[in-house]
Scaffold this motif. Structure first.
Motif, short mmCIF file in Angstrom:
data_model
loop_
_atom_site.label_atom_id
_atom_site.label_comp_id
_atom_site.label_asym_id
_atom_site.label_seq_id
_atom_site.Cartn_x
_atom_site.Cartn_y
_atom_site.Cartn_z
N ALA A 37 0.80 -1.23 0.00
CA ALA A 37 0.00 0.00 0.00
C ALA A 37 0.84 1.29 0.00
O ALA A 37 0.66 2.15 0.86
N PRO A 38 1.73 1.46 -0.98
CA PRO A 38 2.55 2.68 -0.98
C PRO A 38 1.72 3.95 -1.12
O PRO A 38 2.06 4.98 -0.52
N GLY A 39 0.62 3.91 -1.86
CA GLY A 39 -0.23 5.08 -2.01
C GLY A 39 -0.86 5.52 -0.70
O GLY A 39 -1.03 6.72 -0.44
N THR A 40 -1.17 4.56 0.15
CA THR A 40 -1.73 4.87 1.46
C THR A 40 -0.70 5.61 2.32
O THR A 40 -1.02 6.61 2.97
N PHE A 41 0.54 5.15 2.28
CA PHE A 41 1.59 5.82 3.06
C PHE A 41 1.91 7.19 2.47
O PHE A 41 2.19 8.13 3.22
N GLY A 42 1.84 7.32 1.15
CA GLY A 42 2.02 8.62 0.53
C GLY A 42 0.93 9.59 0.94
O GLY A 42 1.20 10.77 1.18
N THR A 43 -0.29 9.10 1.03
CA THR A 43 -1.41 9.93 1.46
C THR A 43 -1.18 10.42 2.89
O THR A 43 -1.39 11.60 3.19
N LEU A 44 -0.72 9.54 3.76
CA LEU A 44 -0.44 9.94 5.15
C LEU A 44 0.63 11.02 5.22
O LEU A 44 0.59 11.89 6.08
N LEU A 45 1.59 10.97 4.30
CA LEU A 45 2.65 11.96 4.28
C LEU A 45 2.11 13.37 4.00
O LEU A 45 2.71 14.36 4.41
N GLY A 46 0.97 13.46 3.33
CA GLY A 46 0.37 14.76 3.05
C GLY A 46 -0.17 15.47 4.28
O GLY A 46 -0.27 16.70 4.30
N ILE A 47 -0.52 14.72 5.31
CA ILE A 47 -1.16 15.33 6.49
C ILE A 47 -0.26 16.34 7.20
O ILE A 47 -0.69 17.47 7.46
N PRO A 48 1.00 16.03 7.53
CA PRO A 48 1.82 17.06 8.18
C PRO A 48 2.05 18.29 7.29
O PRO A 48 2.15 19.41 7.80
N ILE A 49 2.08 18.09 5.98
CA ILE A 49 2.24 19.23 5.08
C ILE A 49 1.02 20.13 5.16
O ILE A 49 1.14 21.36 5.13
N CYS A 50 -0.17 19.54 5.32
CA CYS A 50 -1.40 20.33 5.48
C CYS A 50 -1.32 21.21 6.72
O CYS A 50 -1.76 22.37 6.69
N PHE A 51 -0.78 20.67 7.80
CA PHE A 51 -0.64 21.48 9.02
C PHE A 51 0.30 22.65 8.78
O PHE A 51 0.05 23.76 9.26
N GLY A 52 1.38 22.41 8.05
CA GLY A 52 2.31 23.50 7.73
C GLY A 52 1.65 24.57 6.87
O GLY A 52 1.81 25.77 7.12
N LEU A 53 0.89 24.15 5.86
CA LEU A 53 0.21 25.10 4.99
C LEU A 53 -0.84 25.90 5.75
O LEU A 53 -1.05 27.08 5.48
N ALA A 54 -1.51 25.26 6.70
CA ALA A 54 -2.55 25.94 7.48
C ALA A 54 -1.97 27.12 8.28
O ALA A 54 -2.68 28.09 8.55
N GLU A 55 -0.70 27.04 8.62
CA GLU A 55 -0.05 28.12 9.38
C GLU A 55 0.22 29.36 8.53
O GLU A 55 0.56 30.40 9.06
N LEU A 56 0.07 29.25 7.21
CA LEU A 56 0.41 30.35 6.31
C LEU A 56 -0.74 31.32 6.07
O LEU A 56 -0.57 32.29 5.34
N GLY A 57 -1.92 31.05 6.64
CA GLY A 57 -3.08 31.87 6.34
C GLY A 57 -3.69 31.44 5.02
O GLY A 57 -3.12 30.61 4.30
#
Length: 175
Positions: A37-57
């Motif tokens: 399930a590499p796509g599943t792990f890739g999807t999980l990798l997106g979550i911390p990036i979302c938190f970083g983007l949320a800090e930008l307004g």
């Protein structure tokens, strides 16, 4: 001249630094090399990036999401050439981009994270129109990434409807 170990396609030449970096980033920091399930792990990798983007307004998050999708297109196209296989399963930067689109401009609550993750994985597998057409007809980095962006858009809309109808309705029943 020695050849590098192939990753699903066999390399014809020794990889330079740019090729190695493209494969490393295109495979989601090598999470795409996980055999199950590499796509599943890739999807999980997106979550911390979302938190970083949320800090930008809002404006920063929009610019960051667009920039990430464009970078993902370039990385996916380059990694695909190096690996030597069209839309290789190891390339998961498209799943990262899709998850960013899924959670874009939504509160990053545990419920949104969980439902967004499940919704995106389902949409990525089902590939509702036009994602299915993009997946079949487009080539290169655009073909690898855009079907996941479409799946992310559908998942984002689904999350918004769930939030609107479920939580607004629940508030009306309790209040």
């Amino acid at each position: 001249m020695s050849l590098d170990k192939p990753l699903g396609g066999g390399y014809k030449r020794r990889m330079n630094f740019r090729d190695r970096a493209s494969v490393f980033l295109g495979t989601g920091l090598s999470t795409g090399k996980i055999p199950l399930a590499p796509g599943t792990f890739g999807t999980l990798l997106g979550i911390p990036i979302c938190f970083g983007l949320a800090e930008l307004g809002v404006a920063g998050a929009i610019a960051g999401a667009v920039a990430f999708v464009l970078l993902a297109v370039w990385l996916a196209g380059r990694a695909e050439k190096v690996i030597g296989k069209k839309d290789a399963p190891a390339i998961v930067i498209d799943e990262v981009a899709g998850m960013i689109v899924t959670l874009a401009w939504l509160p990053l609550t545990p419920l949104n994270l969980a439902v967004g993750f499940v919704a995106f994985r389902a949409m990525d597998v089902i590939k509702p129109f036009p994602a299915s057409r993009i997946d079949r007809s487009m080539t290169g980095g655009w073909g690898v990434v855009l079907d996941d962006v479409v799946a992310g858009v559908y998942s984002n809309i689904l999350l918004r409807f769930i939030s609107l109808f479920f939580f607004q309705g629940a508030a009306a029943w309790t209040g």
